[in-house]
Scaffold this motif. Structure first.
Motif, PDB file in Angstrom:
ATOM      1  N   ARG A 105       0.830  -1.212   0.000  1.00 19.29           N
ATOM      2  CA  ARG A 105       0.000   0.000   0.000  1.00 19.29           C
ATOM      3  C   ARG A 105       0.861   1.258   0.000  1.00 19.29           C
ATOM      4  N   CYS A 106       2.054   1.142   0.555  1.00 21.77           N
ATOM      5  CA  CYS A 106       2.893   2.335   0.691  1.00 21.77           C
ATOM      6  C   CYS A 106       3.360   2.832  -0.667  1.00 21.77           C
TER       7      CYS A 106
ATOM      8  N   GLY B 133       5.373   5.625  -0.791  1.00 22.64           N
ATOM      9  CA  GLY B 133       6.578   6.416  -0.537  1.00 22.64           C
ATOM     10  C   GLY B 133       6.381   7.915  -0.509  1.00 22.64           C
TER      11      GLY B 133
ATOM     12  N   SER C 237       5.845   9.937   2.032  1.00 25.50           N
ATOM     13  CA  SER C 237       6.456  10.573   3.224  1.00 25.50           C
ATOM     14  C   SER C 237       5.498  11.428   4.043  1.00 25.50           C
TER      15      SER C 237
ATOM     16  N   THR D 298      -3.115   5.982   1.949  1.00 26.39           N
ATOM     17  CA  THR D 298      -3.471   4.663   1.410  1.00 26.39           C
ATOM     18  C   THR D 298      -3.739   3.627   2.508  1.00 26.39           C
TER      19      THR D 298
ATOM     20  N   ALA E 183      -1.529   2.513   4.511  1.00 28.93           N
ATOM     21  CA  ALA E 183      -0.387   1.586   4.510  1.00 28.93           C
ATOM     22  C   ALA E 183       0.167   1.350   5.912  1.00 28.93           C
TER      23      ALA E 183
HETATM   24  S1  SF4 Z   1       2.107   8.163   4.391  1.00 32.31           S
HETATM   25 FE1  SF4 Z   1       1.572   6.033   3.932  1.00 32.31          FE
HETATM   26  S2  SF4 Z   1       1.972   5.822   1.738  1.00 32.31           S
HETATM   27 FE2  SF4 Z   1       3.033   7.685   2.395  1.00 32.31          FE
HETATM   28  S3  SF4 Z   1       5.135   6.975   2.905  1.00 32.31           S
HETATM   29 FE3  SF4 Z   1       3.942   6.912   4.789  1.00 32.31          FE
HETATM   30  S4  SF4 Z   1       3.180   4.801   4.922  1.00 32.31           S
HETATM   31 FE4  SF4 Z   1       3.839   5.146   2.806  1.00 32.31          FE
END
Ligand code: SF4
Ligand code: SF4
Length: 149
Positions: free
Chosen positions: A59-60, A62, A64, A117, A119
């Motif tokens: 789901r991630c 990236g 941030s 998302t 994640a």
């Molecule tokens: S906010 Fe969610 S999708 Fe974005 S980097 Fe962090 S864990 Fe991943």
């Protein structure tokens, strides 16, 4: 004994004993941990997990946002581009490196709230003790949930 002394000293002591007495009448609760575990509250927030979609993709993406929202600055995200040959998430990017320094985490859940998302989530695993400070930096490999078969 003056009225002030009774009011300032004796009254709090008597009231303290009153609370103790009320507690004595309650049912005793002893949980034989670790063989027995208490049911945790539905919204308990402990160890983080990086989740996947049902098809196994991460789901991630990236972005941030979790790192930006973290008040303890304990999340590090390094994003990379997905390619058709090597795809980790449905989006353009995925997290090539994702780390949380659990020694700094205050389990506020802001990272979970900020994630677009879903994640990063905080689940109910509270057994986080370790012997080495270095082992408290959780890597992506430690955080990512296994692919469901
Ligand atoms: S906010 Fe969610 S999708 Fe974005 S980097 Fe962090 S864990 Fe991943
Ligand atoms: S729970 Fe709070 S302190 Fe811990 S990583 Fe998430 S945002 Fe940071």
């Amino acid at each position: 004994m003056s009225f002030e002394v009774i009011n300032d000293v004796a009254k709090p002591i008597i009231s303290g004993f009153g609370i103790t007495w009320k507690r004595l009448k309650r049912e005793k609760v002893t949980v034989q941990y670790p063989e027995e575990r208490r049911e945790q509250f539905a919204r308990t927030r402990w160890r983080h997990v990086l989740t996947r979609y049902d098809n196994g993709l991460e789901r991630c993406i990236g972005c941030s946002l979790c790192a930006g929202a973290c008040p303890a600055r304990c999340i590090y995200v390094q994003a990379a581009e997905n390619t058709d040959e090597e795809r980790y998430s449905p989006g353009e990017r995925y997290s090539e490196r994702y780390e949380i320094n659990m020694l700094r985490c205050i389990f506020c859940g802001y990272c979970q709230e900020a994630c677009p998302t879903g994640a990063i989530v905080l689940r109910k695993d509270f057994e986080l003790a370790n012997y080495d400070r270095g082992d408290f930096v959780y890597t992506k490999e430690m955080l990512l949930e296994p692919i469901r078969r």
